[in-house]
Motif scaffolding. Structure first.
Motif: not given
Length: 401
Positions: A132, A377-378, A135-136, A128-130
């Protein structure tokens, strides 16, 4: 017309025998050009600071000095990390053994069983951090600061007992005979045991044989399925994907641009083809050229091309900065390069992906995905998960998130 390729020492060994003879500390490289096993250290190649030709200049000096000292078959082998200041491990081996690429009549190699023990797995970062981080990166792309950036994540697996490096390499090499199987010693000061970079890369950074130069960038990927009908659908979707085609074009165009500065002729396909590994489908372009200056070695070419947008991004400085800001762990040798160059300048360097660094009881595995406008992202998390499977299968670990 191209001049004839220089005469090489005749292969004298069985490819399976060389794989079986590998020990940690040796260097192994297997490709369609054959299998190479190098042992011992005649001399090391200094790590820098580099001149205009990068490590290619230092390698050329080491090769000339080895030849002058009477070395019968000087060659530089090893690996170079991803970042400009990353470590590198290059040396002239004392002994080089070769095997022909023709495996007809070759002795079969026993496939060792996976270790079978319990592994502790640590995600760096968590999925989940990856996501994010993706998204950045998409925000940076939307602002016009980037066209593409490749973001990686890692798994650190720890075993109760030391990892059997030769067995792991053998399983990787036999699982995908078309891959570039490799192993290089990358032991660093402070390591509790020898450290080995090993893997089965699908991606040729560059090769040189006589006047002929070949590069084969891969970009645009989709996981492979166990179902043939689903695979046909995925291949068709990859070919039709505007997002993946645009991502691939960024990479192929950059490779062509670099090679045109070093080659008298460059030939690139109009459209990429789809190639498969045991776990993935990739868009692929085989780009060829004819070297303009025979003093430009395979390692000079590799240095000029690295990092391609397949492992970094566009533009390179901004992509490198984004990688440094978003990725929580240093890549080390992941997405760097590994290979060899000889005294004639011929050689072969592959991108160090589908790879791991193994040290004592720990295996550190990376996987990355190219982020461009339209990336999800997913879906990028799923792509990295699929790319992990090459190493996880060889280790004997079930798929992880």
């Amino acid at each position: 017309m191209s001049s004839p390729a220089p005469v090489r020492p005749s292969p004298e060994h069985d490819p399976g025998d060389l794989l079986a003879a590998y020990l940690p500390g040796s260097f192994l490289h297997r490709s369609a050009r054959g299998t190479l096993l190098a042992d011992g250290v005649h001399c090391t190649v200094p790590s820098g600071p580099d001149g205009p030709g990068g490590p290619g200049d230092a390698a050329a000096v080491a090769l000339a000095e080895a030849a002058a000292a009477g070395h019968p078959d000087p060659m530089v082998v090893g690996a170079i990390g991803f970042a400009p200041d990353a470590p590198r491990s290059l040396h002239v081996p004392a002994l080089v053994r070769r095997a022909s690429p023709d495996t007809a009549g070759a002795r079969p190699v026993r496939v060792p069983e996976p270790p079978g023990q319990d592994w502790a797995v640590r995600h760096v970062p968590a999925p989940e951090v990856y996501a994010d981080g993706v998204r950045t990166a998409l925000g940076m792309i939307g602002e016009g600061r980037l066209e593409k950036v490749v973001l990686a994540r890692a798994l650190e697996l720890t075993s109760p007992t030391p990892v059997p490096v030769r067995d792991l390499l053998t399983r990787l090499a036999l699982a995908d005979p078309a891959a570039y199987a490799f192993a290089a010693d990358v032991t660093a000061p402070g390591d509790p045991a020898p450290r080995t970079l090993l893997g089965a890369s699908p991606e040729l950074l560059v090769s040189r044989e006589g006047d002929t130069v070949v590069a084969n960038p891969l970009a645009g990927s989709i996981p492979r399925s166990a179902d043939p009908a689903e695979n046909r659908a995925r291949i068709a979707a990859l070919r039709a994907s505007a997002k993946d085609q645009a991502e691939h074009a960024l990479v192929a165009d950059r490779v062509v641009e670099v090679l045109r500065g070093l080659c008298a002729e460059v030939d690139a396909p109009v459209e990429p083809e789809v190639i498969g590994t045991a776990t993935m489908w990739h868009l692929s372009s085989r780009i060829t050229g004819r070297i303009a200056d025979r003093s430009v070695s395979a390692l000079h070419l590799a240095h000029a091309l690295h990092p391609t947008p397949a492992v970094c991004g566009v533009p390179v400085p901004a992509a490198r900065a984004a990688i440094g800001a978003i990725e929580p762990a240093d890549r080390g040798y992941y997405s760097g390069m590994t290979g060899w160059v000889d005294a004639d300048g011929d050689g072969e360097w592959v991108v160090a992906i589908r790879s791991a660094e193994v040290c004592d009881r720990t295996v550190r595995v990376f996987a990355g995905a190219g982020i461009v406008a339209g990336s999800d992202p997913d879906a990028e998390v799923a792509e990295t998960r699929a790319k992990f499977r090459t190493l996880l299968r060889a280790i004997g670990v079930e798929a992880v998130a």
